[in-house]
Design a protein around this motif. Structure first.
Motif, short mmCIF file in Angstrom:
data_model
loop_
_atom_site.label_atom_id
_atom_site.label_comp_id
_atom_site.label_asym_id
_atom_site.label_seq_id
_atom_site.Cartn_x
_atom_site.Cartn_y
_atom_site.Cartn_z
N ILE A 103 29.71 41.67 35.93
CA ILE A 103 31.16 41.57 36.15
C ILE A 103 31.63 42.66 37.12
O ILE A 103 31.13 43.79 37.10
N ARG A 104 32.60 42.27 37.95
CA ARG A 104 33.17 43.19 38.94
C ARG A 104 34.62 43.52 38.60
O ARG A 104 35.36 42.65 38.14
N ILE A 105 34.99 44.77 38.84
CA ILE A 105 36.34 45.24 38.49
C ILE A 105 36.91 46.07 39.62
O ILE A 105 36.22 46.92 40.20
N ARG A 157 37.20 32.80 43.98
CA ARG A 157 36.76 32.54 42.61
C ARG A 157 37.76 33.16 41.64
O ARG A 157 38.46 34.11 41.98
N PRO A 158 37.84 32.63 40.40
CA PRO A 158 38.85 33.11 39.45
C PRO A 158 38.79 34.62 39.22
O PRO A 158 37.71 35.23 39.16
N VAL A 159 39.96 35.18 39.08
CA VAL A 159 40.14 36.62 38.84
C VAL A 159 41.09 36.78 37.66
O VAL A 159 42.06 36.04 37.53
N ALA A 160 40.83 37.75 36.81
CA ALA A 160 41.78 38.11 35.76
C ALA A 160 42.63 39.27 36.26
O ALA A 160 42.10 40.33 36.58
N ALA A 185 48.59 34.84 44.83
CA ALA A 185 47.48 35.15 45.72
C ALA A 185 46.11 34.85 45.11
O ALA A 185 45.10 34.87 45.83
N LEU A 186 46.08 34.54 43.82
CA LEU A 186 44.80 34.31 43.14
C LEU A 186 44.51 32.80 43.06
O LEU A 186 45.42 31.98 43.03
N PRO A 187 43.24 32.43 43.03
CA PRO A 187 42.88 31.00 43.03
C PRO A 187 43.12 30.35 41.67
O PRO A 187 43.29 31.03 40.65
N SER A 188 43.10 29.02 41.67
CA SER A 188 43.18 28.25 40.44
C SER A 188 42.07 28.69 39.49
O SER A 188 40.95 28.97 39.91
#
Length: 273
Positions: A103-105, A157-160, A185-188
């Motif tokens: 996971i990336r943060i 890609r999805p982002v939280a 600005a974030l994807p579906s």
């Protein structure tokens, strides 16, 4: 903090004679990255509301539960955490990367004391990646344009997007469009995870904390449940909707569930269609 960390913090202009929200919160959590003005503000709250430290702990615990749910249940592998605050183990990346080390943060904060301790936020797994941006929720365009964000997260890609204990320091007029701009600005398939202060559960105790913050020069805005739900307009609320933090997927490992009148925040998690 050890001497070298203390020197690094002192080298930054922290305005230590003025209370800062992140440092007051650190003090309420039992942390050590705070100064006399922060402790004075916190002590005034504690004196009038002895359960305030338990409330702060509950607010931290719900962040852990939200991150675990995002990673383990919803399969999110990228996080954008704005208003990170002073590092308090376990940090968000430790919770998330315990589910999947890849996971990336990206952490974002405008507090120089957080910047001074940013290395604690960058100690992720070798499989994943963490980055820190010196940025402000009030300037979402700058955050989104930061090379460190684009180098760490794939915005296809999805982002939280996690906004924990942050929006109550801004009015609705300021906060609602800023959050909407970031979500846009974030994807579906992306998620918004948000907590916000409220007086619904105990108006008298909430007023104590709110007044003491104002007296320390810290703007704050408590919201009703309906007002918090406005941040999720156009999104698909995750079960159980916007709830007081003690009722948002409580975990026995967090200890006894505090009573409603000892918590002063709502939590909500929602998916972008």
């Amino acid at each position: 903090m050890n001497p070298s960390e203390h020197d690094a913090v002192r080298a930054v202009d922290l305005h230590i004679d003025v209370a800062h929200a992140a440092r007051v919160y650190d003090y309420m959590l039992g942390g050590k990255t705070n100064f006399a003005a922060d402790r004075a503000a916190g002590d005034k709250i504690i004196a009038e509301w002895p359960g305030s430290r338990a409330s702060a702990t509950a607010a931290r615990a719900v962040m852990h539960r939200m991150v675990r749910r995002l990673a383990a249940v919803h399969g999110i592998r990228q996080f954008l955490d704005i208003g990170t605050g002073i590092p308090t183990a376990p940090n968000l990346h430790e919770i998330a990367q315990a589910v999947d080390p890849a996971i990336r943060i990206v952490y974002v904060d405008n507090d120089p004391i957080v910047l001074a301790h940013a290395r604690a936020l960058l100690a992720g797994t070798s499989e994943g990646r963490t980055a820190y941006i010196d940025g402000d929720l009030r300037e979402p365009g700058k955050i989104l344009a930061e090379p460190a964000l684009r180098q760490t997260l794939d915005l296809n890609r999805p982002v939280a997007l996690t906004l924990i204990n942050l929006v109550h320091f801004l009015s609705d007029e300021a906060a609602l469009p800023l959050v909407a701009e970031l979500v846009e600005a974030l994807p579906s398939g992306s998620y918004l995870a948000l907590t916000a202060g409220t007086a619904d559960s105990s108006p008298a105790r909430a007023e104590i904390a709110s007044r003491r913050y104002r007296e320390a020069g810290i703007e704050n805005h408590l919201r009703t449940r309906a007002q918090v739900e406005r941040f999720f307009t156009g999104l698909e609320l995750d079960d159980p909707g916007v709830m007081l933090i003690n009722h948002w997927h409580p975990d026995p490992d967090d200890g006894p569930i505090p009573p409603d009148d000892e918590v002063m925040a709502y939590a909500g998690l929602a998916r972008k269609p």
